[in-house]
Each structure stands twice: as structure tokens, then as C-alpha cells.
Enzyme design. Structure first.
Site, PDB file in Angstrom:
ATOM      1  N   ASP A 172      -8.767   5.425  64.141  1.00  3.82           N
ATOM      2  CA  ASP A 172      -9.785   5.259  63.111  1.00  3.82           C
ATOM      3  C   ASP A 172      -9.372   4.107  62.210  1.00  3.82           C
ATOM      4  OD1 ASP A 172     -12.134   6.216  61.589  1.00  3.82           O
ATOM      5  OD2 ASP A 172     -10.631   6.512  60.037  1.00  3.82           O
ATOM      6  N   GLU A 254     -13.890   3.236  67.413  1.00  2.00           N
ATOM      7  CA  GLU A 254     -15.288   3.387  67.059  1.00  2.00           C
ATOM      8  C   GLU A 254     -16.052   2.118  67.390  1.00  2.00           C
ATOM      9  OE1 GLU A 254     -16.016   6.108  63.308  1.00  2.00           O
ATOM     10  OE2 GLU A 254     -14.750   4.380  62.902  1.00  2.00           O
ATOM     11  N   ASP A 337      -8.737  10.429  57.450  1.00  2.00           N
ATOM     12  CA  ASP A 337      -8.658   9.423  58.525  1.00  2.00           C
ATOM     13  C   ASP A 337      -8.103  10.028  59.814  1.00  2.00           C
ATOM     14  OD1 ASP A 337      -9.631   7.627  56.775  1.00  2.00           O
ATOM     15  OD2 ASP A 337      -7.754   6.552  56.443  1.00  2.00           O
TER      16      ASP A 337
END
Ligand SMILES: [Zn+2]
Length: 363
Positions: A172, A254, A337
Site C-alpha cells: 500500500d 493498487e 496502511d
């Protein structure tokens, strides 16, 4: 895969003066040739060679092969834009081939042509450069960057065949910390934030002054900041890729297209996130992963910060604050996170056809 290795040279002050003069002379010759070629409507290497080779040698004192490389450099510039005659800065990079530059002393030094004849210079190579240099192809460029001398060598590094990943390291990027992974490791942005805010306050002061000198300082500062970002992104991507390589996993990230839209940070945090170049970080991760054959998968980023990585419940209120995730359904609590990184890993497992029960993943 083509990568550029930068090899640092260590000239004495006298040698540096000579290198500078050599570079200036080559570029003077290149600028002259470009104007002459443009005027005569001759822009191809072959034509310019016929027209000006002899004069390049007598007028500018270039060695035979140096004249050839300089003509090629001008022809390359015309390939990019043939409508104007390019003007070369005195310190513009100069290509050398193996006839005017050789690695000697088992790679610890180079011998290269200068205006004062052959010169032997010690080089500095780290492990990374040494590995790359084994795949060096063709020419190298002599470059002067912020007062330091380098050889830039293009290396054609063979790609490792991509291995089959059974599992993924979810990563992340940049909510509270620079990055967090699904193993629970946090890549702190603390020193990054310190440097960034120090540069930001200096920038603000200079912008207020608004003088010519202040503007020059601002440009310098911008360069400093971007080099710092690049260095940090290199280190960070290296650690991430090494972690996955060691454990035989792929990397899950992502989909970056959505990252700005997703983050609804407070104003203070907004400047911080948007000034970081996550696109660069991701690009570094991608090419380093490719080098070791680690697969990279990109997943849908929706709700990764609001969903519970234990029970899957999605709720905005699962985030009591920026840094914390606390599930209202099952009570699972951890760094926001890290929770997001675990969600990213689970999505990668789903995308690649393996579905695991949430409780297995939580273990
Ligand atoms: Zn939960």
C-alpha cells in the site's frame, strides 16, 4: 531490458580541466557542423562525413574516431528535429566508442582520448554497476553532471523469466507512511517527511523574496528535491522487490489511476501525498521486479482503506483516524496502511484465481 549504468570517474583537477576542454571542443565542433550541415541541406551522417570530416580534424583537432562520433552525434540530433541546427552546450555529453575509450586495469580504470592525448582515469563502480556493465553494449557517453564526471553506458540486461507466484506481497503506497506491506512491514516516511518539510519551508521563503537570485535558488532546490525523491524511491523499491524475491512471491499494487481520488486527506497531508511521485516508485518496482522475474499484479483499489482485512466488512467508520483501522464488526485493529496492504494481497489472490478464506489470511 535496456538499463543505463552510471560509472563515476575520478580525475585529478588537472585531468578534469583537460576533460572539460575536450568536451567543449567536441561540442564546438558539433555546433559548427550542425550549422554547416543545415546550411548545405546535409543532415545524414554519410553526407556530413563526406562534407566535413577533414575539416573537423584539422580545424578542431579531433582524432579520427572522435570526429566520426561527433558527426554521428549531430546526425542523431537531426533525426530528432531536422528543421533547426542544434546548438550544443560546452558540457553536453559526448559519445565514445571502444576505439577512443577502453576499460583497463581489470575494469578499475578507463583510458580515453582527450585533446592532450590518451588519459587514464580511475573509475568507481558499485556492485550494481559491475553487474550491469557485464552487459554493456556499444558506446558510452562522457557526461559532466553538477561538477562530477560520469560515463553513462547502455547495458542490455537479459530478462529473467517470470516465475509463477503462489502468493503475493500486498503493498500500500502512501497514506500515512510511504508504504506498508501485507507482512506488516512499514516503510516509514519519517525522514522523507523531515526533508520534504525542510525544503518546503525554504521554498516558501524564497518565493516570498521573489528576486532573481531567489528564483535561481528555487530551481536548484527543485533539483535537489527530485533527486532525493528518486533516491528514496530507488531504495524503497529495492527493499520491496528483494522481499518478494526472497520469498518467491509476486507483488500486488493498487491501480494508481485511482489513488488521488481515493485519498481524502486533510489539507496538510494532501500536499505531502501529492508531492510524492508514486508513479515513479511504481515504475521502479515494476522494472526491478522484471529483472528478477517477479510478477506484478495491479488490483482495484476501491475500499482497501475502509474494508476489514479479517472479516471483510466495509465501513467508513472503520477508520477512527488516518493512522488507525478498527473494525466495527469484528474488532480487528491495526495500522491503517497495513490493513490496506493485506486487502491488496487478498485481491491479488482472488484476481489470480486463488481464493482464501479471510480467517486463513489473518493468521
Ligand atoms: Zn472485521
Amino acid at each position: 531490458m535496456k538499463l543505463v549504468a552510471a560509472v563515476k570517474l575520478l580525475p585529478t583537477p588537472d585531468q578534469a580541466r583537460c576533460l572539460r576542454a575536450t568536451l567543449a571542443r567536441c561540442n564546438e565542433a558539433a555546433t559548427w557542423l550542425a550549422a554547416a550541415g543545415h546550411a548545405a541541406d546535409m543532415r545524414r551522417q554519410f553526407d556530413m562525413h563526406k562534407m566535413a570530416y577533414a575539416e573537423m580534424r584539422t580545424r578542431f583537432g579531433l582524432a579520427a574516431q572522435m570526429a566520426v562520433r561527433t558527426i554521428a552525434k549531430v546526425a542523431d540530433a537531426f533525426k530528432v528535429n531536422r528543421t533547426v541546427a542544434p546548438v550544443f552546450r560546452p558540457d553536453a555529453a559526448q559519445p565514445y566508442d571502444e576505439r577512443i575509450l577502453r576499460f583497463v586495469q581489470d575494469g578499475a580504470a578507463v583510458s580515453l582520448w582527450t585533446l592532450e592525448g590518451r588519459m587514464v582515469l580511475p573509475v568507481v563502480m558499485g556492485e550494481h554497476q559491475k553487474r550491469l556493465m557485464a552487459f554493456r553494449k556499444g558506446e558510452v557517453d562522457l557526461c559532466l553532471v553538477r561538477g562530477k564526471w560520469f560515463l553513462a553506458a547502455t547495458c542490455d540486461v537479459p530478462e529473467t523469466e517470470e516465475f509463477q507466484a503462489e502468493d503475493w506481497l500486498g503493498v500500500d503506497l502512501g497514506i500515512v507512511t510511504l508504504a506498508a506491506d501485507s507482512d506488516g512491514r512499514v516503510y516509514s516516511g519519517a525522514d522523507v517527511e523531515r526533508v520534504r518539510s525542510r525544503l518546503a519551508s525554504r521554498k516558501a521563503g524564497l518565493q516570498r523574496r521573489g528576486t532573481k537570485g531567489a528564483k535561481r535558488c528555487l530551481r536548484k532546490l527543485a533539483g535537489k528535491e527530485s533527486r532525493f525523491r528518486k533516491h528514496t524511491n530507488h531504495c524503497l523499491s529495492k527493499v520491496i522487490v528483494q522481499t518478494t524475491e526472497r520469498t518467491g512471491r509476486g507483488i500486488a499494487l493498487e491501480d494508481l489511476k485511482h489513488i488521488r481520488g481515493r485519498v481524502t486527506a486533510r489539507r496538510s497531508q494532501r500536499s505531502r501525498l501529492h508531492s510524492w511521485s508514486f508513479a515513479q516508485l511504481r515504475a521502479f518496482v515494476a522494472y526491478k521486479a522484471k529483472r528478477v522475474g517477479a510478477p506484478v499484479v495491479v488490483v482495484d483499489p476501491r475500499y482497501t482503506s475502509q474494508a476489514c482485512s479479517c472479516c471483510g466488512a466495509i465501513d467508513k467508520r472503520n477508520r477512527p483516524d488516518q493512522a488507525t483501522f478498527s473494525c466495527l464488526s469484528c474488532g480487528h485493529t491495526e495500522a491503517a496502511d497495513t490493513n490496506a496492504a493485506r486487502n491488496i494481497r487478498q485481491r491479488a489472490l482472488r484476481v489470480r484465481g486463488t481464493v482464501m478464506a479471510p480467517d486463513v489470511l489473518a493468521a
